[in-house]
Write a protein that holds these residues in place. Structure first.
Motif, PDB file in Angstrom:
ATOM      1  N   UNK A  27      -6.994  -4.493   8.634  1.00  0.00           N
ATOM      2  CA  UNK A  27      -7.498  -3.361   9.052  1.00  0.00           C
ATOM      3  C   UNK A  27      -6.997  -1.988   8.374  1.00  0.00           C
ATOM      4  N   UNK A  28      -5.960  -2.108   7.498  1.00  0.00           N
ATOM      5  CA  UNK A  28      -5.212  -1.077   6.926  1.00  0.00           C
ATOM      6  C   UNK A  28      -5.202  -0.862   5.500  1.00  0.00           C
ATOM      7  N   UNK A  29      -5.727  -1.881   4.695  1.00  0.00           N
ATOM      8  CA  UNK A  29      -5.823  -1.895   3.288  1.00  0.00           C
ATOM      9  C   UNK A  29      -6.846  -1.022   2.907  1.00  0.00           C
ATOM     10  N   UNK A  30      -6.740  -0.236   1.872  1.00  0.00           N
ATOM     11  CA  UNK A  30      -7.640   0.630   1.282  1.00  0.00           C
ATOM     12  C   UNK A  30      -8.974  -0.170   0.971  1.00  0.00           C
ATOM     13  N   UNK A  31     -10.091   0.220   1.172  1.00  0.00           N
ATOM     14  CA  UNK A  31     -11.209  -0.421   0.738  1.00  0.00           C
ATOM     15  C   UNK A  31     -11.670  -0.620  -0.633  1.00  0.00           C
ATOM     16  N   UNK A  32     -10.745   0.159  -1.544  1.00  0.00           N
ATOM     17  CA  UNK A  32     -10.793  -0.032  -3.166  1.00  0.00           C
ATOM     18  C   UNK A  32      -9.991  -1.166  -3.436  1.00  0.00           C
ATOM     19  N   UNK A  33      -9.239  -1.851  -2.719  1.00  0.00           N
ATOM     20  CA  UNK A  33      -8.541  -2.993  -3.300  1.00  0.00           C
ATOM     21  C   UNK A  33      -9.574  -4.128  -3.437  1.00  0.00           C
ATOM     22  N   UNK A  34      -9.486  -4.709  -4.752  1.00  0.00           N
ATOM     23  CA  UNK A  34     -10.392  -6.037  -5.037  1.00  0.00           C
ATOM     24  C   UNK A  34     -10.276  -7.132  -4.177  1.00  0.00           C
ATOM     25  N   UNK A  35     -11.335  -7.622  -3.880  1.00  0.00           N
ATOM     26  CA  UNK A  35     -11.495  -8.987  -3.240  1.00  0.00           C
ATOM     27  C   UNK A  35     -10.444  -9.927  -3.210  1.00  0.00           C
ATOM     28  N   UNK A  36     -10.023 -10.189  -4.340  1.00  0.00           N
ATOM     29  CA  UNK A  36      -9.168 -11.169  -5.029  1.00  0.00           C
ATOM     30  C   UNK A  36      -7.717 -10.778  -4.544  1.00  0.00           C
ATOM     31  N   UNK A  37      -7.496  -9.225  -4.428  1.00  0.00           N
ATOM     32  CA  UNK A  37      -6.155  -8.838  -3.698  1.00  0.00           C
ATOM     33  C   UNK A  37      -6.106  -9.150  -2.398  1.00  0.00           C
ATOM     34  N   UNK A  38      -7.199  -8.652  -1.653  1.00  0.00           N
ATOM     35  CA  UNK A  38      -7.320  -9.165  -0.104  1.00  0.00           C
ATOM     36  C   UNK A  38      -6.949 -10.481  -0.101  1.00  0.00           C
ATOM     37  N   UNK A  39      -7.763 -11.429  -0.554  1.00  0.00           N
ATOM     38  CA  UNK A  39      -7.352 -12.691  -0.333  1.00  0.00           C
ATOM     39  C   UNK A  39      -5.990 -13.263  -0.835  1.00  0.00           C
ATOM     40  N   UNK A  40      -5.265 -12.611  -1.734  1.00  0.00           N
ATOM     41  CA  UNK A  40      -3.726 -12.847  -1.952  1.00  0.00           C
ATOM     42  C   UNK A  40      -3.040 -12.330  -0.972  1.00  0.00           C
ATOM     43  N   UNK A  41      -3.444 -11.143  -0.326  1.00  0.00           N
ATOM     44  CA  UNK A  41      -2.529 -10.689   0.792  1.00  0.00           C
ATOM     45  C   UNK A  41      -2.841 -11.435   1.981  1.00  0.00           C
ATOM     46  N   UNK A  42      -3.729 -12.069   2.151  1.00  0.00           N
ATOM     47  CA  UNK A  42      -4.200 -13.097   3.303  1.00  0.00           C
ATOM     48  C   UNK A  42      -3.387 -14.285   3.050  1.00  0.00           C
ATOM     49  N   UNK A  43      -3.384 -14.674   1.725  1.00  0.00           N
ATOM     50  CA  UNK A  43      -2.446 -15.935   1.561  1.00  0.00           C
ATOM     51  C   UNK A  43      -1.068 -15.741   1.855  1.00  0.00           C
ATOM     52  N   UNK A  44      -0.395 -14.611   1.418  1.00  0.00           N
ATOM     53  CA  UNK A  44       0.776 -14.356   1.673  1.00  0.00           C
ATOM     54  C   UNK A  44       1.097 -14.081   3.174  1.00  0.00           C
ATOM     55  N   UNK A  45       0.307 -13.638   4.057  1.00  0.00           N
ATOM     56  CA  UNK A  45       0.659 -13.557   5.387  1.00  0.00           C
ATOM     57  C   UNK A  45       0.392 -15.131   5.944  1.00  0.00           C
ATOM     58  N   UNK A  81      12.264 -18.055   0.520  1.00  0.00           N
ATOM     59  CA  UNK A  81      11.169 -18.447   0.085  1.00  0.00           C
ATOM     60  C   UNK A  81       9.876 -17.513   0.363  1.00  0.00           C
ATOM     61  N   UNK A  82       9.947 -17.262   1.815  1.00  0.00           N
ATOM     62  CA  UNK A  82       9.234 -16.271   2.141  1.00  0.00           C
ATOM     63  C   UNK A  82       9.433 -14.959   1.695  1.00  0.00           C
ATOM     64  N   UNK A  83      10.586 -14.450   1.603  1.00  0.00           N
ATOM     65  CA  UNK A  83      11.084 -13.275   0.958  1.00  0.00           C
ATOM     66  C   UNK A  83      10.615 -12.962  -0.405  1.00  0.00           C
ATOM     67  N   UNK A  84      10.771 -13.987  -1.231  1.00  0.00           N
ATOM     68  CA  UNK A  84      10.398 -14.165  -2.535  1.00  0.00           C
ATOM     69  C   UNK A  84       8.836 -14.401  -2.897  1.00  0.00           C
ATOM     70  N   UNK A  85       8.326 -15.395  -2.068  1.00  0.00           N
ATOM     71  CA  UNK A  85       6.665 -15.802  -2.468  1.00  0.00           C
ATOM     72  C   UNK A  85       5.899 -14.716  -1.730  1.00  0.00           C
ATOM     73  N   UNK A  86       6.040 -14.637  -0.426  1.00  0.00           N
ATOM     74  CA  UNK A  86       5.225 -13.810   0.390  1.00  0.00           C
ATOM     75  C   UNK A  86       5.518 -12.440   0.010  1.00  0.00           C
ATOM     76  N   UNK A  87       6.701 -12.045  -0.061  1.00  0.00           N
ATOM     77  CA  UNK A  87       7.302 -10.572  -0.139  1.00  0.00           C
ATOM     78  C   UNK A  87       6.811 -10.232  -1.820  1.00  0.00           C
ATOM     79  N   UNK A  88       6.798 -10.714  -2.595  1.00  0.00           N
ATOM     80  CA  UNK A  88       6.045 -10.412  -3.993  1.00  0.00           C
ATOM     81  C   UNK A  88       4.865 -10.476  -4.119  1.00  0.00           C
TER      82      UNK A  88
END
Length: 128
Positions: A27-45, A81-88
């Motif tokens: 809901x809060x990531x800027x619309x300008x963020x590429x689709x691939x980055x949104x997928x990356x953020x989703x994978x991290x969560x 692992x969570x801190x390093x992988x998801x955090x990064x």
């Protein structure tokens, strides 16, 4: 039982943070963020939340098992692992490509810590 409470705290904090960041991603990531980055953020969560659940399982195991000190090995590996992988990945999406600089290696290292956490479960023995 003390170890079970500590692990439960890790599980709860990780679950809450993962759920909150998933909401940010949806809901809060800027619309300008590429689709691939949104997928990356989703994978991290998703990885973050899966490992919060794994920590919850370890807390239950610690509560029902005598001799739980060895359970802290996968707990620390999952947490690192969570801190390093998801955090990064969170940092990479929010601050852009190259934002990790010389620490670009932290993501695969975090992934290895997560894998090691799962493999360390194989070495657990029930201590009576």
């Amino acid at each position: 039982m003390q170890i079970a409470r500590k692990i439960l705290i890790f599980a709860g904090l990780n679950g809450a943070i993962a759920a909150g960041l998933a909401a940010v991603g949806a809901h809060a990531l800027p619309a300008s963020i590429p689709e691939a980055d949104i997928a990356m953020f989703t994978m991290a969560t998703q990885f973050h939340l899966f490992h919060a659940l794994a920590l919850l399982g370890l807390a239950a195991l610690a509560h029902n098992t005598a001799g739980t000190r060895h359970l802290m090995i996968p707990v620390w590996l999952f947490q690192a692992g969570v801190l390093a992988f998801s955090g990064s990945l969170y940092v990479r999406v929010v601050f852009g490509p190259g934002s990790l600089g010389a620490f670009h290696w932290i993501t695969p290292l975090g992934g290895l810590a997560l894998i090691a956490g799962w493999l360390s479960l194989l070495a657990l023995k029930r201590e009576n």
